[in-house]
Design a protein around this motif. Structure first.
Motif, PDB file in Angstrom:
ATOM      1  N   VAL A 121      12.814 -37.077  45.134  1.00  0.00           N
ATOM      2  CA  VAL A 121      12.166 -36.028  44.334  1.00  0.00           C
ATOM      3  C   VAL A 121      11.260 -35.187  45.217  1.00  0.00           C
ATOM      4  CG1 VAL A 121      10.496 -35.610  42.487  1.00  0.00           C
ATOM      5  CG2 VAL A 121      12.332 -37.249  42.151  1.00  0.00           C
ATOM      6  N   LEU A 122      10.505 -35.826  46.095  1.00  0.00           N
ATOM      7  CA  LEU A 122       9.646 -35.078  47.009  1.00  0.00           C
ATOM      8  C   LEU A 122      10.476 -34.162  47.898  1.00  0.00           C
ATOM      9  CD1 LEU A 122       6.811 -34.541  48.092  1.00  0.00           C
ATOM     10  CD2 LEU A 122       7.178 -36.399  49.712  1.00  0.00           C
ATOM     11  N   ARG A 123      11.591 -34.681  48.372  1.00  0.00           N
ATOM     12  CA  ARG A 123      12.471 -33.873  49.233  1.00  0.00           C
ATOM     13  C   ARG A 123      13.051 -32.686  48.464  1.00  0.00           C
ATOM     14  NH1 ARG A 123      15.843 -34.971  53.850  1.00  0.00           N
ATOM     15  NH2 ARG A 123      16.385 -32.865  54.521  1.00  0.00           N
ATOM     16  N   ILE A 124      13.419 -32.907  47.198  1.00  0.00           N
ATOM     17  CA  ILE A 124      13.953 -31.814  46.371  1.00  0.00           C
ATOM     18  C   ILE A 124      12.897 -30.737  46.162  1.00  0.00           C
ATOM     19  CG2 ILE A 124      14.715 -31.238  44.020  1.00  0.00           C
ATOM     20  CD1 ILE A 124      16.032 -34.061  43.997  1.00  0.00           C
ATOM     21  N   THR A 125      11.662 -31.166  45.924  1.00  0.00           N
ATOM     22  CA  THR A 125      10.599 -30.199  45.651  1.00  0.00           C
ATOM     23  C   THR A 125      10.168 -29.423  46.888  1.00  0.00           C
ATOM     24  OG1 THR A 125       8.917 -31.903  45.931  1.00  0.00           O
ATOM     25  CG2 THR A 125       9.700 -31.487  43.690  1.00  0.00           C
ATOM     26  N   THR A 126      10.440 -29.949  48.061  1.00  0.00           N
ATOM     27  CA  THR A 126      10.035 -29.250  49.288  1.00  0.00           C
ATOM     28  C   THR A 126      11.203 -28.570  49.998  1.00  0.00           C
ATOM     29  OG1 THR A 126      10.250 -31.299  50.564  1.00  0.00           O
ATOM     30  CG2 THR A 126       8.071 -30.769  49.686  1.00  0.00           C
ATOM     31  N   ASP A 127      12.435 -28.925  49.628  1.00  0.00           N
ATOM     32  CA  ASP A 127      13.614 -28.345  50.288  1.00  0.00           C
ATOM     33  C   ASP A 127      14.667 -28.041  49.218  1.00  0.00           C
ATOM     34  OD1 ASP A 127      15.697 -27.602  51.932  1.00  0.00           O
ATOM     35  OD2 ASP A 127      15.945 -29.574  52.857  1.00  0.00           O
ATOM     36  N   VAL A 128      14.803 -26.758  48.890  1.00  0.00           N
ATOM     37  CA  VAL A 128      15.726 -26.385  47.807  1.00  0.00           C
ATOM     38  C   VAL A 128      17.187 -26.577  48.186  1.00  0.00           C
ATOM     39  CG1 VAL A 128      14.151 -24.776  46.693  1.00  0.00           C
ATOM     40  CG2 VAL A 128      15.643 -23.976  48.527  1.00  0.00           C
ATOM     41  N   SER A 129      17.472 -26.721  49.476  1.00  0.00           N
ATOM     42  CA  SER A 129      18.865 -26.901  49.900  1.00  0.00           C
ATOM     43  C   SER A 129      19.271 -28.387  49.959  1.00  0.00           C
ATOM     44  CB  SER A 129      19.086 -26.255  51.265  1.00  0.00           C
ATOM     45  OG  SER A 129      18.291 -26.906  52.242  1.00  0.00           O
ATOM     46  N   TYR A 130      18.365 -29.286  49.623  1.00  0.00           N
ATOM     47  CA  TYR A 130      18.649 -30.724  49.689  1.00  0.00           C
ATOM     48  C   TYR A 130      19.671 -31.104  48.624  1.00  0.00           C
ATOM     49  CZ  TYR A 130      17.891 -35.762  49.846  1.00  0.00           C
ATOM     50  OH  TYR A 130      18.072 -37.117  49.967  1.00  0.00           O
ATOM     51  N   VAL A 131      20.711 -31.841  49.044  1.00  0.00           N
ATOM     52  CA  VAL A 131      21.785 -32.229  48.114  1.00  0.00           C
ATOM     53  C   VAL A 131      21.961 -33.743  48.010  1.00  0.00           C
ATOM     54  CG1 VAL A 131      23.095 -30.091  48.402  1.00  0.00           C
ATOM     55  CG2 VAL A 131      23.527 -32.024  49.933  1.00  0.00           C
ATOM     56  N   GLY A 132      21.102 -34.504  48.667  1.00  0.00           N
ATOM     57  CA  GLY A 132      21.244 -35.957  48.628  1.00  0.00           C
ATOM     58  C   GLY A 132      22.242 -36.434  49.662  1.00  0.00           C
ATOM     59  N   ASN A 133      23.014 -37.469  49.315  1.00  0.00           N
ATOM     60  CA  ASN A 133      24.025 -38.032  50.199  1.00  0.00           C
ATOM     61  C   ASN A 133      23.405 -38.433  51.540  1.00  0.00           C
ATOM     62  OD1 ASN A 133      26.568 -38.963  50.779  1.00  0.00           O
ATOM     63  ND2 ASN A 133      27.293 -37.012  51.557  1.00  0.00           N
ATOM     64  N   ALA A 134      22.309 -39.202  51.454  1.00  0.00           N
ATOM     65  CA  ALA A 134      21.584 -39.584  52.665  1.00  0.00           C
ATOM     66  C   ALA A 134      21.225 -41.062  52.613  1.00  0.00           C
ATOM     67  CB  ALA A 134      20.309 -38.747  52.782  1.00  0.00           C
ATOM     68  N   THR A 135      21.147 -41.652  53.794  1.00  0.00           N
ATOM     69  CA  THR A 135      20.756 -43.051  53.923  1.00  0.00           C
ATOM     70  C   THR A 135      19.467 -43.133  54.723  1.00  0.00           C
ATOM     71  OG1 THR A 135      23.056 -43.757  53.894  1.00  0.00           O
ATOM     72  CG2 THR A 135      21.473 -45.327  54.739  1.00  0.00           C
ATOM     73  N   THR A 136      18.528 -43.920  54.223  1.00  0.00           N
ATOM     74  CA  THR A 136      17.304 -44.171  54.968  1.00  0.00           C
ATOM     75  C   THR A 136      17.207 -45.667  55.225  1.00  0.00           C
ATOM     76  OG1 THR A 136      16.019 -44.373  52.939  1.00  0.00           O
ATOM     77  CG2 THR A 136      16.067 -42.220  53.973  1.00  0.00           C
ATOM     78  N   THR A 137      16.721 -46.003  56.400  1.00  0.00           N
ATOM     79  CA  THR A 137      16.584 -47.408  56.774  1.00  0.00           C
ATOM     80  C   THR A 137      15.117 -47.697  57.021  1.00  0.00           C
ATOM     81  OG1 THR A 137      18.760 -47.330  57.790  1.00  0.00           O
ATOM     82  CG2 THR A 137      17.363 -49.188  58.363  1.00  0.00           C
ATOM     83  N   ASP A 138      14.670 -48.820  56.480  1.00  0.00           N
ATOM     84  CA  ASP A 138      13.284 -49.252  56.594  1.00  0.00           C
ATOM     85  C   ASP A 138      13.298 -50.646  57.218  1.00  0.00           C
ATOM     86  OD1 ASP A 138      10.615 -49.750  56.294  1.00  0.00           O
ATOM     87  OD2 ASP A 138      10.508 -49.114  54.211  1.00  0.00           O
ATOM     88  N   THR A 139      12.131 -51.159  57.553  1.00  0.00           N
ATOM     89  CA  THR A 139      12.068 -52.518  58.086  1.00  0.00           C
ATOM     90  C   THR A 139      12.454 -53.541  57.023  1.00  0.00           C
ATOM     91  OG1 THR A 139       9.722 -52.620  57.556  1.00  0.00           O
ATOM     92  CG2 THR A 139      10.314 -51.964  59.798  1.00  0.00           C
ATOM     93  N   VAL A 140      12.283 -53.183  55.756  1.00  0.00           N
ATOM     94  CA  VAL A 140      12.619 -54.089  54.660  1.00  0.00           C
ATOM     95  C   VAL A 140      14.110 -54.071  54.368  1.00  0.00           C
ATOM     96  CG1 VAL A 140      12.235 -54.551  52.217  1.00  0.00           C
ATOM     97  CG2 VAL A 140      10.339 -53.834  53.650  1.00  0.00           C
ATOM     98  N   GLY A 141      14.710 -52.883  54.359  1.00  0.00           N
ATOM     99  CA  GLY A 141      16.122 -52.755  54.024  1.00  0.00           C
ATOM    100  C   GLY A 141      16.583 -51.314  54.173  1.00  0.00           C
ATOM    101  N   ALA A 142      17.681 -50.998  53.492  1.00  0.00           N
ATOM    102  CA  ALA A 142      18.261 -49.658  53.556  1.00  0.00           C
ATOM    103  C   ALA A 142      18.407 -49.093  52.148  1.00  0.00           C
ATOM    104  CB  ALA A 142      19.620 -49.701  54.238  1.00  0.00           C
ATOM    105  N   CYS A 143      18.347 -47.769  52.071  1.00  0.00           N
ATOM    106  CA  CYS A 143      18.474 -47.104  50.779  1.00  0.00           C
ATOM    107  C   CYS A 143      19.416 -45.913  50.921  1.00  0.00           C
ATOM    108  CB  CYS A 143      17.103 -46.646  50.296  1.00  0.00           C
ATOM    109  SG  CYS A 143      17.144 -45.987  48.631  1.00  0.00           S
TER     110      CYS A 143
END
Length: 156
Positions: free
Chosen positions: A66-88
């Protein structure tokens, strides 16, 4: 008479031996039951902790999308993020689904082997952006807001 006495003594020893054997088997079975219960409880608690971490990561992923959508109007999703806990994984955004004027976000978080899939529906009219002056660079911390109409976990 002597033979009857011998037969009685040998059979009473046999009965005592069978009784000791039966009691030993019952005690052994009880001990194994208690040991395995503790063993499985350990993995149940571990699984619950991983599920809680997975749910938290999925909710964090929704907020980040949601933060990414509100700051970047061209954002379409389809992304993977990796954290020390896991992946999303953020699935591609779905506009006007299930109704006109809505945005549907779907995310899947994985911690160890535990998955959590969340679907959130936002009203596009409730997603608000504050304008950022041209002279200042965007920090991503501008005032933004979005109201969730509904969200639920998906079991797939």
């Amino acid at each position: 008479m002597l033979t009857n006495n011998i037969v009685k003594k040998s059979s009473s020893g046999f009965i005592a031996l069978l009784a000791v054997l039966c009691i030993s088997l019952v005690l052994l079975a009880t001990m194994l039951e208690l040991t395995s219960t503790g063993w499985y409880t350990r993995y149940t608690v571990l699984g619950q902790e991983q599920k809680a971490q997975s749910e938290t990561l999925a909710h964090t992923c929704l907020s980040a999308a949601v933060l990414r959508i509100t700051t970047d109007v061209s954002y379409v999703g389809n992304a993977t993020t990796t954290d020390t806990v896991g992946a999303c994984y953020i699935f591609p955004l779905q506009l006007n689904i299930p109704t006109a004027g809505t945005l549907t976000l779907r995310v899947r978080a994985k911690v160890q082997n535990t998955l959590t899939s969340l679907v959130a529906v936002y009203d596009m009219h409730d997603i608000q952006l504050d304008s950022v002056p041209d002279a200042l660079p965007s920090t991503g911390a501008e005032n933004t807001s979005a109201t969730v109409d509904e969200w639920h976990e998906v079991f797939d």
